[in-house]
Design a protein around this motif. Structure first.
Motif, PDB file in Angstrom:
ATOM      1  N   PHE A   1       0.969  -1.224   0.046  1.00  0.00           N
ATOM      2  CA  PHE A   1      -0.095  -0.052  -0.016  1.00  0.00           C
ATOM      3  C   PHE A   1       0.821   1.250   0.205  1.00  0.00           C
ATOM      4  O   PHE A   1       0.665   2.355  -0.811  1.00  0.00           O
ATOM      5  N   ALA A   2       1.988   1.255   0.852  1.00  0.00           N
ATOM      6  CA  ALA A   2       2.694   2.421   1.095  1.00  0.00           C
ATOM      7  C   ALA A   2       3.589   2.853  -0.262  1.00  0.00           C
ATOM      8  O   ALA A   2       3.856   3.665  -0.798  1.00  0.00           O
ATOM      9  N   CYS A   3       4.117   1.363  -0.757  1.00  0.00           N
ATOM     10  CA  CYS A   3       4.821   1.664  -2.259  1.00  0.00           C
ATOM     11  C   CYS A   3       3.852   2.019  -3.257  1.00  0.00           C
ATOM     12  O   CYS A   3       4.645   2.888  -4.106  1.00  0.00           O
ATOM     13  N   ALA A   4       2.655   1.720  -3.293  1.00  0.00           N
ATOM     14  CA  ALA A   4       1.903   2.331  -4.341  1.00  0.00           C
ATOM     15  C   ALA A   4       1.508   3.847  -4.066  1.00  0.00           C
ATOM     16  O   ALA A   4       1.375   4.560  -5.142  1.00  0.00           O
ATOM     17  N   PHE A   5       1.328   4.270  -3.003  1.00  0.00           N
ATOM     18  CA  PHE A   5       1.289   5.566  -2.659  1.00  0.00           C
ATOM     19  C   PHE A   5       2.646   6.334  -2.952  1.00  0.00           C
ATOM     20  O   PHE A   5       2.570   7.506  -3.654  1.00  0.00           O
ATOM     21  N   ASN A   6       3.715   5.567  -2.742  1.00  0.00           N
ATOM     22  CA  ASN A   6       4.870   6.382  -3.133  1.00  0.00           C
ATOM     23  C   ASN A   6       5.084   6.573  -4.431  1.00  0.00           C
ATOM     24  O   ASN A   6       5.750   7.555  -4.687  1.00  0.00           O
ATOM     25  N   LEU A   7       4.719   5.507  -5.460  1.00  0.00           N
ATOM     26  CA  LEU A   7       4.815   5.678  -6.700  1.00  0.00           C
ATOM     27  C   LEU A   7       4.164   7.121  -7.144  1.00  0.00           C
ATOM     28  O   LEU A   7       4.702   7.797  -8.221  1.00  0.00           O
ATOM     29  N   LEU A   8       3.068   7.644  -6.573  1.00  0.00           N
ATOM     30  CA  LEU A   8       2.332   8.763  -6.901  1.00  0.00           C
ATOM     31  C   LEU A   8       2.886  10.053  -6.170  1.00  0.00           C
ATOM     32  O   LEU A   8       3.389  11.066  -6.847  1.00  0.00           O
ATOM     33  N   LEU A   9       3.315   9.792  -4.927  1.00  0.00           N
ATOM     34  CA  LEU A   9       4.066  11.176  -4.206  1.00  0.00           C
ATOM     35  C   LEU A   9       5.320  11.312  -4.509  1.00  0.00           C
ATOM     36  O   LEU A   9       5.947  12.298  -5.012  1.00  0.00           O
ATOM     37  N   GLY A  10       6.161  10.061  -4.668  1.00  0.00           N
ATOM     38  CA  GLY A  10       7.603  10.283  -4.692  1.00  0.00           C
ATOM     39  C   GLY A  10       8.187  10.519  -5.833  1.00  0.00           C
ATOM     40  O   GLY A  10       9.274  11.016  -6.179  1.00  0.00           O
ATOM     41  N   TYR A  11       7.421   9.942  -6.887  1.00  0.00           N
ATOM     42  CA  TYR A  11       8.003   9.914  -8.248  1.00  0.00           C
ATOM     43  C   TYR A  11       6.973  10.741  -9.274  1.00  0.00           C
ATOM     44  O   TYR A  11       7.549  11.278 -10.511  1.00  0.00           O
ATOM     45  N   ALA A  12       5.827  11.015  -8.990  1.00  0.00           N
ATOM     46  CA  ALA A  12       5.089  11.928  -9.726  1.00  0.00           C
ATOM     47  C   ALA A  12       4.828  13.504  -9.077  1.00  0.00           C
ATOM     48  O   ALA A  12       4.244  14.288  -9.757  1.00  0.00           O
ATOM     49  N   GLY A  13       5.007  13.295  -7.831  1.00  0.00           N
ATOM     50  CA  GLY A  13       4.802  14.603  -6.943  1.00  0.00           C
ATOM     51  C   GLY A  13       3.589  14.890  -6.578  1.00  0.00           C
ATOM     52  O   GLY A  13       3.247  16.180  -6.411  1.00  0.00           O
ATOM     53  N   LEU A  14       2.466  13.870  -6.662  1.00  0.00           N
ATOM     54  CA  LEU A  14       1.091  14.074  -6.281  1.00  0.00           C
ATOM     55  C   LEU A  14       0.762  13.564  -5.106  1.00  0.00           C
ATOM     56  O   LEU A  14       0.866  12.496  -4.790  1.00  0.00           O
ATOM     57  N   LEU A  15       0.238  14.572  -4.100  1.00  0.00           N
ATOM     58  CA  LEU A  15       0.041  14.002  -2.845  1.00  0.00           C
ATOM     59  C   LEU A  15      -1.653  13.730  -2.692  1.00  0.00           C
ATOM     60  O   LEU A  15      -2.388  14.659  -2.561  1.00  0.00           O
ATOM     61  N   SER A  16      -1.787  12.663  -2.625  1.00  0.00           N
ATOM     62  CA  SER A  16      -3.266  12.151  -2.306  1.00  0.00           C
ATOM     63  C   SER A  16      -3.454  11.883  -1.039  1.00  0.00           C
ATOM     64  O   SER A  16      -2.779  11.195  -0.155  1.00  0.00           O
ATOM     65  N   PHE A  17      -4.594  12.515  -0.545  1.00  0.00           N
ATOM     66  CA  PHE A  17      -5.485  12.147   0.714  1.00  0.00           C
ATOM     67  C   PHE A  17      -6.544  11.015   0.803  1.00  0.00           C
ATOM     68  O   PHE A  17      -7.397  11.211   1.399  1.00  0.00           O
ATOM     69  N   GLY A  18      -6.675  10.545  -0.335  1.00  0.00           N
ATOM     70  CA  GLY A  18      -7.698   9.604  -0.650  1.00  0.00           C
ATOM     71  C   GLY A  18      -7.499   8.201  -0.835  1.00  0.00           C
ATOM     72  O   GLY A  18      -8.331   7.546  -1.427  1.00  0.00           O
ATOM     73  N   HIS A  19      -6.189   7.824  -0.784  1.00  0.00           N
ATOM     74  CA  HIS A  19      -5.918   6.470  -1.002  1.00  0.00           C
ATOM     75  C   HIS A  19      -6.395   5.254  -0.243  1.00  0.00           C
ATOM     76  O   HIS A  19      -6.653   4.206  -0.792  1.00  0.00           O
ATOM     77  N   ALA A  20      -6.898   5.570   0.730  1.00  0.00           N
ATOM     78  CA  ALA A  20      -7.736   4.576   1.594  1.00  0.00           C
ATOM     79  C   ALA A  20      -9.087   4.054   0.870  1.00  0.00           C
ATOM     80  O   ALA A  20      -9.392   3.094   1.076  1.00  0.00           O
ATOM     81  N   ALA A  21      -9.479   4.917   0.100  1.00  0.00           N
ATOM     82  CA  ALA A  21     -10.689   4.516  -0.859  1.00  0.00           C
ATOM     83  C   ALA A  21     -10.280   3.269  -1.775  1.00  0.00           C
ATOM     84  O   ALA A  21     -11.217   2.359  -1.926  1.00  0.00           O
ATOM     85  N   PHE A  22      -9.095   3.169  -2.233  1.00  0.00           N
ATOM     86  CA  PHE A  22      -8.707   2.206  -3.058  1.00  0.00           C
ATOM     87  C   PHE A  22      -8.210   0.950  -2.224  1.00  0.00           C
ATOM     88  O   PHE A  22      -8.704  -0.159  -2.769  1.00  0.00           O
ATOM     89  N   LEU A  23      -7.627   1.243  -1.261  1.00  0.00           N
ATOM     90  CA  LEU A  23      -7.491  -0.042  -0.304  1.00  0.00           C
ATOM     91  C   LEU A  23      -8.658  -0.523   0.107  1.00  0.00           C
ATOM     92  O   LEU A  23      -8.826  -1.761   0.288  1.00  0.00           O
ATOM     93  N   ALA A  24      -9.618   0.263   0.561  1.00  0.00           N
ATOM     94  CA  ALA A  24     -10.847  -0.361   1.033  1.00  0.00           C
ATOM     95  C   ALA A  24     -11.839  -0.844  -0.297  1.00  0.00           C
ATOM     96  O   ALA A  24     -12.561  -1.953  -0.005  1.00  0.00           O
ATOM     97  N   THR A  25     -11.671  -0.328  -1.466  1.00  0.00           N
ATOM     98  CA  THR A  25     -12.462  -0.937  -2.628  1.00  0.00           C
ATOM     99  C   THR A  25     -12.013  -2.310  -2.659  1.00  0.00           C
ATOM    100  O   THR A  25     -12.715  -3.194  -3.069  1.00  0.00           O
ATOM    101  N   GLY A  26     -10.537  -2.538  -2.923  1.00  0.00           N
ATOM    102  CA  GLY A  26     -10.247  -3.954  -2.898  1.00  0.00           C
ATOM    103  C   GLY A  26     -10.461  -4.915  -2.089  1.00  0.00           C
ATOM    104  O   GLY A  26     -10.834  -6.040  -2.489  1.00  0.00           O
TER     105      GLY A  26
END
Length: 324
Positions: free
Chosen positions: A51-76
């Motif tokens: 989960f953290a690696c997936a988030f880091n792909l967005l924040l660490g490499y695309a520079g996008l800070l998402s505060f909604g990633h829990a929605a994807f964790l819960a949906t799965g």
């Protein structure tokens, strides 16, 4: 002076060799870990690490800070749990459907939010995630506040009984390695290099002819899919899908894991997830159990103020400064 091309190739080959030696050592460590430590605890670390690696792909490499990633964790987690408990599908089918559901949700989130930047992007993702939270709270198939309990693990491909914790652990490890290698391949590909360029200077990337919105959307959807994969796997492990995974607190927790481990580093989210999950586990068994959030908040503040590069980032900086 510029170094000769042969020298640069030799250095690159040496770095590649060291990287694969590190991968091999860590894989060996992961293979023997369940014989030393409780497998369910290790599986929890692996699920949150993905989960953290997936988030880091967005924040660490695309520079996008998402505060909604829990929605994807819960949906799965919810879709996998529903299919396993109500339709008796095999676990691989349930996980695949849960991941696809999170991917579709990622497309929807991305289309609505990707054109915004900074705090506006973060707030839009948070608002959308809260809408998803209240949907799952009211939906019949999620069990509402009670969640989905007693989700059967089933048999992998109809052959491997996942009720055995060792079998379940090695399956979770395989899922994590798949997600990790997808991320590793992505960030070292030309696509990943463009993402880094967008993170550093989006206007310059646009001037070079890149459709930055399209690149960010693909990164967002890939990140959502991997987060959904983590949630689906987590539901099978714990035989539970609950609103906790959809709450905004979970979105904040994955930010903490990534920052503590090291934003923009390959192993940072793994280390950060292990650190946070380990701290929570130890505190829950102590007299400080009611102070878990306060202590994690203090760790977050200290990390931001003192160790901005995170654990892995600081170690990397130290090695580069003293051993190269």
């Amino acid at each position: 002076m510029h170094q000769p091309a042969e020298t640069l190739k030799a250095v690159a080959a040496q770095q590649q060799k060291r990287r694969w030696m590190l991968y091999g050592f860590l894989l060996l460590l992961a293979l023997v870990a369940p014989w030393v430590t409780y497998p369910v605890f290790l599986m929890k670390i692996l699920c949150f690490a993905l989960f953290a690696c997936a988030f880091n792909l967005l924040l660490g490499y695309a520079g996008l800070l998402s505060f909604g990633h829990a929605a994807f964790l819960a949906t799965g987690g919810y879709y996998t749990g529903y299919l396993l408990s109500q339709h008796s599908v095999t676990p691989e089918v349930g996980i695949l459907v849960g991941t696809l559901a999170a991917t579709v949700l990622g497309v929807l989130f991305g289309v609505l939010s990707i054109r915004r930047q900074g705090i506006y992007f973060a707030m839009i993702t948070l608002a959308l995630a809260q809408m998803v939270f209240f949907f799952y709270l009211q939906a019949d198939f999620t069990g509402g506040e009670d969640g989905l309990h007693g989700v059967p693990r089933g048999q992998l491909f109809g052959l491997i009984d996942l009720s055995n914790n060792l079998a379940m652990y090695y399956f979770v490890l395989a899922v994590f390695l798949f997600g990790f290698m997808v991320i590793q391949r992505t960030i070292h590909s030309p696509f990943g290099q463009v993402l880094k360029a967008i993170r550093e200077n989006e206007a310059r990337a646009t001037s070079l002819g890149y459709n930055t919105d399209a690149y960010k959307l693909v990164a967002f959807v890939l990140s959502a899919a991997l987060a959904g994969l983590a949630g689906a796997t987590k539901t099978v492990v714990f035989q539970l899908a609950s609103l906790t995974d959809a709450h905004w607190h979970m979105s904040g927790e994955v930010v903490l894991m990534t920052l503590v481990g090291g934003v923009g580093t390959l192993f940072g989210p793994l280390v950060g997830a292990a650190f946070v999950v380990g701290i929570e586990h130890q505190l829950a068994q102590s007299a400080l159990g009611d102070w878990v959030n306060v202590i994690l908040g203090a760790i977050f503040v200290i990390c931001v103020l003192v160790f901005r590069a995170g654990i892995v980032g600081e170690i990397t900086k130290f090695i580069e400064k003293n051993f190269r």
